[in-house]
Write a protein that holds these residues in place. Structure first.
Motif, PDB file in Angstrom:
ATOM      1  N   LEU A   9       0.812  -1.215   0.000  1.00 17.15           N
ATOM      2  CA  LEU A   9       0.000   0.000   0.000  1.00 17.15           C
ATOM      3  C   LEU A   9       0.845   1.263   0.000  1.00 17.15           C
ATOM      4  N   VAL A  10       1.977   1.267   0.697  1.00 20.33           N
ATOM      5  CA  VAL A  10       2.776   2.491   0.840  1.00 20.33           C
ATOM      6  C   VAL A  10       3.722   2.718  -0.333  1.00 20.33           C
ATOM      7  N   GLU A  11       3.805   1.750  -1.254  1.00 23.27           N
ATOM      8  CA  GLU A  11       4.623   1.931  -2.454  1.00 23.27           C
ATOM      9  C   GLU A  11       3.723   2.206  -3.648  1.00 23.27           C
ATOM     10  N   PRO A  12       3.921   3.318  -4.356  1.00 26.79           N
ATOM     11  CA  PRO A  12       3.112   3.589  -5.553  1.00 26.79           C
ATOM     12  C   PRO A  12       3.274   2.483  -6.586  1.00 26.79           C
ATOM     13  N   GLU A  13       2.195   2.182  -7.274  1.00 22.12           N
ATOM     14  CA  GLU A  13       2.273   1.184  -8.348  1.00 22.12           C
ATOM     15  C   GLU A  13       3.166   1.680  -9.481  1.00 22.12           C
ATOM     16  N   ARG A  14       3.175   2.985  -9.669  1.00 26.93           N
ATOM     17  CA  ARG A  14       3.975   3.547 -10.767  1.00 26.93           C
ATOM     18  C   ARG A  14       4.208   5.043 -10.515  1.00 26.93           C
ATOM     19  N   ILE A  15       5.403   5.520 -10.809  1.00 26.16           N
ATOM     20  CA  ILE A  15       5.689   6.954 -10.786  1.00 26.16           C
ATOM     21  C   ILE A  15       6.264   7.340 -12.139  1.00 26.16           C
ATOM     22  N   VAL A  16       5.661   8.316 -12.776  1.00 23.54           N
ATOM     23  CA  VAL A  16       6.160   8.830 -14.047  1.00 23.54           C
ATOM     24  C   VAL A  16       6.705  10.236 -13.806  1.00 23.54           C
ATOM     25  N   MET A  17       7.957  10.472 -14.177  1.00 23.56           N
ATOM     26  CA  MET A  17       8.571  11.792 -14.021  1.00 23.56           C
ATOM     27  C   MET A  17       9.199  12.172 -15.355  1.00 23.56           C
ATOM     28  N   PHE A  18       8.952  13.404 -15.798  1.00 22.37           N
ATOM     29  CA  PHE A  18       9.375  13.742 -17.149  1.00 22.37           C
ATOM     30  C   PHE A  18       9.684  15.236 -17.289  1.00 22.37           C
ATOM     31  N   ARG A  19      10.422  15.567 -18.326  1.00 21.36           N
ATOM     32  CA  ARG A  19      10.781  16.948 -18.645  1.00 21.36           C
ATOM     33  C   ARG A  19       9.650  17.601 -19.427  1.00 21.36           C
ATOM     34  N   VAL A  20       9.374  18.868 -19.093  1.00 20.72           N
ATOM     35  CA  VAL A  20       8.370  19.641 -19.833  1.00 20.72           C
ATOM     36  C   VAL A  20       9.050  20.895 -20.378  1.00 20.72           C
ATOM     37  N   SER A  21       9.274  20.917 -21.685  1.00 22.54           N
ATOM     38  CA  SER A  21       9.906  22.072 -22.335  1.00 22.54           C
ATOM     39  C   SER A  21       8.848  22.887 -23.067  1.00 22.54           C
ATOM     40  N   TRP A  22       8.898  24.204 -22.912  1.00 23.75           N
ATOM     41  CA  TRP A  22       7.934  25.070 -23.583  1.00 23.75           C
ATOM     42  C   TRP A  22       8.599  26.425 -23.872  1.00 23.75           C
ATOM     43  N   VAL A  23       7.989  27.199 -24.752  1.00 24.60           N
ATOM     44  CA  VAL A  23       8.577  28.469 -25.186  1.00 24.60           C
ATOM     45  C   VAL A  23       7.732  29.631 -24.661  1.00 24.60           C
ATOM     46  N   ASP A  24       8.373  30.568 -23.944  1.00 23.63           N
ATOM     47  CA  ASP A  24       7.636  31.707 -23.398  1.00 23.63           C
ATOM     48  C   ASP A  24       7.388  32.764 -24.469  1.00 23.63           C
ATOM     49  N   ASP A  25       6.707  33.847 -24.090  1.00 24.46           N
ATOM     50  CA  ASP A  25       6.323  34.872 -25.072  1.00 24.46           C
ATOM     51  C   ASP A  25       7.510  35.646 -25.634  1.00 24.46           C
ATOM     52  N   ASN A  26       8.677  35.524 -24.983  1.00 34.46           N
ATOM     53  CA  ASN A  26       9.882  36.179 -25.485  1.00 34.46           C
ATOM     54  C   ASN A  26      10.712  35.254 -26.370  1.00 34.46           C
ATOM     55  N   GLY A  27      10.163  34.079 -26.639  1.00 37.99           N
ATOM     56  CA  GLY A  27      10.868  33.130 -27.491  1.00 37.99           C
ATOM     57  C   GLY A  27      11.925  32.314 -26.769  1.00 37.99           C
ATOM     58  N   LYS A  28      11.967  32.413 -25.434  1.00 39.06           N
ATOM     59  CA  LYS A  28      12.962  31.679 -24.656  1.00 39.06           C
ATOM     60  C   LYS A  28      12.406  30.318 -24.241  1.00 39.06           C
ATOM     61  N   VAL A  29      13.238  29.297 -24.354  1.00 40.03           N
ATOM     62  CA  VAL A  29      12.825  27.952 -23.955  1.00 40.03           C
ATOM     63  C   VAL A  29      12.878  27.839 -22.430  1.00 40.03           C
ATOM     64  N   GLN A  30      11.789  27.358 -21.848  1.00 39.47           N
ATOM     65  CA  GLN A  30      11.713  27.121 -20.402  1.00 39.47           C
ATOM     66  C   GLN A  30      11.574  25.621 -20.157  1.00 39.47           C
ATOM     67  N   VAL A  31      12.095  25.165 -19.033  1.00 39.96           N
ATOM     68  CA  VAL A  31      12.049  23.738 -18.715  1.00 39.96           C
ATOM     69  C   VAL A  31      11.500  23.540 -17.302  1.00 39.96           C
ATOM     70  N   ASN A  32      10.477  22.710 -17.198  1.00 37.53           N
ATOM     71  CA  ASN A  32       9.923  22.322 -15.896  1.00 37.53           C
ATOM     72  C   ASN A  32       9.940  20.806 -15.769  1.00 37.53           C
ATOM     73  N   ARG A  33       9.571  20.339 -14.600  1.00 37.69           N
ATOM     74  CA  ARG A  33       9.516  18.901 -14.353  1.00 37.69           C
ATOM     75  C   ARG A  33       8.070  18.486 -14.136  1.00 37.69           C
ATOM     76  N   GLY A  34       7.644  17.441 -14.823  1.00 36.49           N
ATOM     77  CA  GLY A  34       6.289  16.931 -14.685  1.00 36.49           C
ATOM     78  C   GLY A  34       6.271  15.597 -13.968  1.00 36.49           C
ATOM     79  N   TYR A  35       5.143  15.306 -13.305  1.00 38.23           N
ATOM     80  CA  TYR A  35       5.012  14.070 -12.528  1.00 38.23           C
ATOM     81  C   TYR A  35       3.613  13.488 -12.677  1.00 38.23           C
ATOM     82  N   ARG A  36       3.515  12.173 -12.539  1.00 36.55           N
ATOM     83  CA  ARG A  36       2.252  11.505 -12.261  1.00 36.55           C
ATOM     84  C   ARG A  36       2.546  10.319 -11.347  1.00 36.55           C
TER      85      ARG A  36
END
Length: 451
Positions: free
Chosen positions: A55-82
């Motif tokens: 019960l205390v161990e998740p069946e699955r953890i997904v962690m991934f990179r999220v790259s997107w472009v801001d209004d100034n044309g600069k690439v930003q990078v965040n971290r995504g999870y499920r």
């Protein structure tokens, strides 16, 4: 709070060693395991089948990179999870939180709590949680759209209407859900109920926005009635000013209470004449402004604003409804609330009271409605949205609200009965943990062990 059962202590100590950098998660697990001690003593098959270890161990953890472009044309990078924690009773269900504080510990804590909260709803949904350290505040609509599309471009592989159905959470409202749903639909070439909190015209459910705040008050109302009390004529303090707080304000007022204070992350307002939820809607939903601007309107001429949100718990009240964030009421705040006459606390946020605060409530005989039971209205209504999507139906506001009220009344009944059954009559925290756990435990036993 300490774990005394040898089996549970062994499991927790091992978990703590493996997750030493995840305090929020460990706090949530410890709180549940302490409550489960009488169940473990009565049911030896739980230890034999390693139910707690699983019960205390998740069946699955997904962690991934999220790259997107801001209004100034600069690439930003965040971290995504499920975090897909447990699917014993149904597809994973839980929100997507977009906030700079998001990390694995917080999402595991929220996902673990979601297992029991979802079980308590009596609906067939498992527990999960996800999100990103992306901050929507200060971002343009186009920046948010680009982030959400990039986020879903990875997440879509791991979710589905019968696998994992995410919802909104802090930072993820109708706008963000819309952008994510649009990208999912584009990538999968299908229109399915894979996300909840959708727009009404796109498969969303009426009363979803109001559900957590309404459900909180329905649960607290049942707790009050069981103890010969009610909302009528009571002074209520509510932290937060998002959907949960706004609609808890509305429902508490409809039930006869006077809401005298609300807050946001900057400070709080106090108005002895009572706070109308429509004024909060104007400031927070329409103007997207800070709570201090309440004083700029005619309705706020008799109100007082104070910088710093924690001081809201120094205001004398009968009922406190913390609806902002985790651990917002500590031991000292709890002592002040009790000293000032507060006799009931209903948790609208996830784990807003520290363990030390909860100990103070119990020692003083304060009626306590724990989060995993009291704020289950949101996910319950999300599950009702899933039902409507599957049947290609749309229920009226009144139909959904009626089902929500019935669900919250059932949650109270089941929690109260479980507490009494295991020798903790009146302790809804223990009762909610046990009632939520037993349903999941029985499903895990029935399904056997997956090798």
């Amino acid at each position: 709070m300490a774990i005394n059962n040898k089996y549970l202590k062994t499991v927790y100590d091992g978990l703590k060693q493996r997750n030493a950098d995840q305090p929020e998660f460990l706090e949530a697990v410890e709180e549940v395991l302490v409550s489960l001690e009488p169940v473990i003593e009565a049911r030896p098959e739980i230890e034999k089948n390693a139910i707690i270890e699983r019960l205390v161990e998740p069946e699955r953890i997904v962690m991934f990179r999220v790259s997107w472009v801001d209004d100034n044309g600069k690439v930003q990078v965040n971290r995504g999870y499920r975090v897909q924690f447990n699917s014993a009773i149904g597809p994973y269900k839980g929100g997507l939180r977009l906030h700079p504080s998001v990390n694995l510990s917080i999402l595991k804590f929220l996902g673990f709590e979601q297992i029991f909260k979802n079980s308590l709803t009596t609906l067939p949904i498992g527990g999960g949680k996800g999100g990103s350290d992306f901050d929507p505040k200060g971002k343009s609509d186009n920046e948010i759209m680009r982030f959400c599309q990039s986020f879903m471009t990875e997440l879509f592989r791991h979710i589905g209407p019968d696998t994992d159905v995410p919802a909104g959470d802090i930072g993820t409202g109708g706008r963000e859900i819309g952008y994510m749903f649009g990208q999912y639909k584009r990538l999968r070439n299908e229109f399915t109920g894979v996300l909840t909190g959708k727009a009404i015209g796109s498969g969303g459910s009426l009363a979803r926005t109001e559900a957590t705040g309404y459900g909180l008050c329905y649960f607290v109302d049942e707790m009050l009635k069981a103890n010969g009390k009610s909302f009528k004529g009571q002074k209520v303090v509510i932290s937060g000013s998002g959907n949960v707080a706004i609609y808890a304000c509305q429902k508490a007022t409809q039930l006869g209470a006077k809401v005298i204070a609300v807050s946001d992350s900057n400070g709080y307002i106090e108005d002895d004449n009572g706070i109308d939820y429509r004024n909060l809607q104007l400031i927070k939903e329409q103007k997207r402004d800070r709570i201090k601007t309440y004083l700029d309107y005619d309705f706020g001429k008799n109100a007082k604003y104070t910088e710093g949100c924690n001081g809201i718990w120094t205001i004398p009240c009968d009922i406190a409804l913390p609806c902002a964030t985790q651990n917002e009421i500590n031991e000292e705040s709890a002592k002040i609330l009790i000293k000032n006459g507060c006799y009931a606390v209903g948790e609208g946020a996830n784990m807003p009271s520290t363990p030390e605060a909860i100990a103070q409530y119990k020692a003083a005989g304060v009626l306590f409605a724990p989060a995993k039971a009291a704020n289950a209205g949101g996910v319950a209504t999300s599950a009702l949205e899933m039902c409507q999507n599957s049947a290609r139906l749309s229920w009226s506001f009144e139909e959904v609200d009626s089902k929500l009220k019935e669900i919250m009344q059932t949650i109270y009944k089941n929690a109260a009965e479980a507490a009494e059954k295991y020798g903790h009559k009146g302790d809804l925290q223990v009762g909610a943990n046990i009632a939520g756990f037993e349903k999941v435990c029985n499903a895990m036993l029935w399904q056997g062990v997956s090798y």
